[in-house]
Design a protein around this motif. Structure first.
Motif: not given
Length: 684
Positions: A162-188
């Protein structure tokens, strides 16, 4: 020549292909055909997979940003979240050193790969093998985000798939900056801090926007192991991790070596992460949630976890006085409950709300509970009477009376059986809370008139138009009653109560905003005439005269008592407040409960308005002031032993002068001694 040329150009016969070579050649061609076929199929399947993943929507990212509730001065009341304290911050507002440090620590090829990094996997395997422990992870930032957004952290093959599937979908649905922004706001980041903004405030007491290179490198090193690399728990390890990240940033050309050395030597000052305290104004906070959903139509999940900033009408200083007044005066009454609500009469803004004595014990908000208001309802009847032509000088007898209504007899009684046993005016009836006078008035104007007036003043609860309605026998809430008195304080303008000023999205957009909704429901003159009569309630002889000893400023209002409920609703020109005391189980109240009600109301209003200059209720145009004789209800004459000041709508005031106390000449009037002496002297 010819023979020579023939010999030169002649070719030797090709030796026949051996059987072994033929078999090998046929096998190679077969394998090449199958390889080409598999490659085409694989490319086709990959293309279809990409199309499928691209067309399949991702679950909404569950970042759960903390929603903050602020008082009217911007002070924090409380916050909502899912246990993840987080303040969202856009990528473009984060400092470049923090972004670079995060990439150096977690995913150096982030902008080069498509969600998975073979080089990263090989490098991590080599480093971990060399160090003899897991010191470097192989997951990319996208993989970590997929795991944190949508999955648990269990180590099963299904989770990895599931992680592989969601990872692929994230890369397909969002650009790199959007992914990095979500990461920096989500991580503990440890210590209850989720996202870079909350982490920066937790560790350094500042916004992430203002982090230095040294601070950024420390922060970027924490997510790999929040307990292991926390600078508060393990400063030595955190420092080593910082140095390793700075070296990696230098190797990748992100920063010069000199800047890295300066950052390593920078002295860092850490903050103490705040411990979450108990909610402030918890009943009001719940009312804010209800209003945001029911009035403004926002989704509850968005309100709770959408990172909103809800600016409210509450004043925490006023709220503190309300809670203190309630707590101190109910300390000796273990089961007695209470409610207090206070609003600005000129805006409808709720300034304080206490829904009970202990939120941990009961979250039920009694400000919205329906109970019998008793005599606090009487001003509604009298306002309707003023509109129907009655005046403050209108008189009815205060004595035991039987009223007939719909073929039935109704006998109201005064408190403790006290009657004036004479004609009394409306002003005197209000001050002494005469029940017989109220029912006389109610039946004189018609029972439906009080219901119609109540609706205009903000009471929406069902009201039974019977004779006893004048005595407050239909259940209403404290929030409804405070609107009645706030309307009087505002000169007849009704403002629906509100708890919210505006609601802002994380990016500053206004999602909802309160707009002024004042509606004139009474003439200013009628409001003032009633207000002046209600001032008598707090004067000597009035039912709330003890409040006048606490609160030394112009004040008007009405008390109300039943066997089960004790009320006081009143106002100054600046603030309207209702207090209710009673038992949730509708038990009979002990003697002296009304004293507690008056004490709570009086001390709260005194403290809440301590820094507000007292003002008199302004006399509007169209109102006249008259001195009347309380016994006759007419204009007081020179011979009247007593007079009271009353206000009337111009044209309704009494014009006839009282004649009850005029001295008439009599035959046995004695002659002054000096006149008798003169007569004797003159006669010789």
């Amino acid at each position: 020549m010819t023979d020579g040329m023939d010999r030169h150009t002649s070719t030797q016969p090709i030796p026949p292909m051996t059987p072994a070579f033929g078999r090998w050649w046929r096998r190679m061609r077969f394998l090449l055909r199958w390889a080409s076929f598999c490659l085409v199929v694989a490319m086709g399947l990959s293309f279809l997979t990409v199309l499928y993943l691209k067309s399949k929507p991702l679950p909404p990212p569950d970042i759960g940003i903390t929603t903050k509730i602020l008082d009217v001065r911007g002070r924090a009341i409380d916050q909502w979240d899912q246990g993840e304290h987080r303040d969202y911050i856009p990528l473009q507002e984060l400092p470049q050193p923090l972004i670079q440090a995060t990439l150096a620590a977690e995913d150096r090829q982030f902008y080069e790969h498509h969600g998975f990094s073979p080089r990263g996997i090989l490098r991590a395997a080599w480093v971990n093998l060399r160090d003899g422990r897991v010191s470097q992870g192989a997951s990319t930032i996208t993989q970590q985000l997929a795991r944190n957004l949508y999955l648990t952290h269990d180590r099963t093959w299904s989770r990895k798939w599931k992680e592989a599937v969601y990872t692929s979908q994230l890369e397909l649905h969002f650009d790199k900056n959007e992914i990095l922004e979500m990461y920096l706001n989500k991580i503990y980041y440890g210590h209850g801090a989720y996202g870079a903004e909350r982490a920066a405030r937790a560790y350094f007491g500042k916004s992430a926007r203002h982090l230095t290179l040294a601070e950024s490198a420390v922060l970027a090193g924490i997510p790999r192991g929040p307990r292991w690399y926390s600078p508060l728990d393990n400063p030595k390890r955190a420092k080593q991790r910082q140095a390793a990240i700075l070296d990696a940033m230098t190797q990748q050309g992100m920063i010069p070596a000199r800047a890295a050395e300066q950052a390593k030597n920078e002295h860092l000052v850490y903050a103490t992460p705040p411990k979450p305290g108990p909610a402030r104004a918890p009943w009001f906070r719940d009312a804010v949630l209800h209003e945001a959903v029911s009035r403004f139509g926002l989704d509850e999940a968005l309100v709770r976890n959408g990172g909103l900033r809800i600016h409210t009408t509450l004043d925490l200083a006023v709220q503190q006085w309300a809670e203190r007044a309630m707590e101190r005066n109910l300390a000796t009454q273990p089961d007695l409950e209470g409610a207090l609500v206070s609003i600005d009469p000129h805006t409808g803004h709720i300034k304080a709300m206490v829904g009970g004595r202990n939120y941990q014990r009961s979250q039920f908000n009694r400000v919205f509970a329906k109970r019998q208001p008793g005599s606090t309802f009487k001003p509604v009847v009298y306002l309707a009477a003023l509109e129907r032509g009655l005046t403050p000088a209108t008189r009815f007898e205060s004595k035991p009376t039987a009223f007939t209504h719909d073929g039935k007899t109704y006998r109201p009684t005064n408190y403790h059986g006290r009657y004036a046993d004479r004609l009394i005016s409306m002003g005197e009836a209000i001050a002494t809370s005469d029940n017989v006078y109220a029912v006389h008035t109610h039946l004189t104007i018609g029972e439906e008139e009080a219901v119609r007036m109540a609706r205009r003043l903000g009471i929406q609860s069902p009201l039974n138009p019977v004779p006893s309605l004048a005595l407050g026998t239909s259940d209403v809430s404290p929030l409804e009653m405070v609107q009645v008195y706030a309307t009087l304080a505002a000169g007849g303008v009704h403002h629906p109560p509100t708890a919210i000023l505006r609601i802002e999205a994380p990016d500053g957009r206004i999602l909802a905003q309160s707009k002024p909704q004042g509606e004139s429901v009474l003439s200013p003159g009628e409001a003032f005439v009633m207000t002046h009569m209600l001032e008598g309630v707090f004067q000597p002889g009035g039912t709330a005269n003890r409040v006048g000893q606490i609160l030394h400023r112009p004040v008007a209002g009405k008390t109300g008592s039943t066997d089960w409920d004790s009320w006081l609703s009143g106002f100054t020109p600046e603030l309207a407040t209702t207090v209710w005391l009673g038992y949730d189980q509708h038990r009979e109240l002990p003697r002296g409960t009304s004293r507690l009600t008056h004490q709570i109301w009086g001390t709260f209003m005194r403290d809440a308005l301590a820094n507000v200059k007292p003002h008199r209720f302004p006399v509007p145009h169209g109102v006249v002031r008259v001195k009347i004789d309380p016994q006759s209800g007419m204009v007081a004459g020179a011979d009247c032993p007593r007079s009271v000041t009353a206000y009337f709508m111009e044209g309704t005031q009494p014009r006839q002068t009282c004649s009850l106390h005029r001295h008439e000449p009599t035959d046995n009037k004695q002659t002054p001694w000096w006149w008798e002496w003169i007569k004797k002297w003159w006669s010789g």
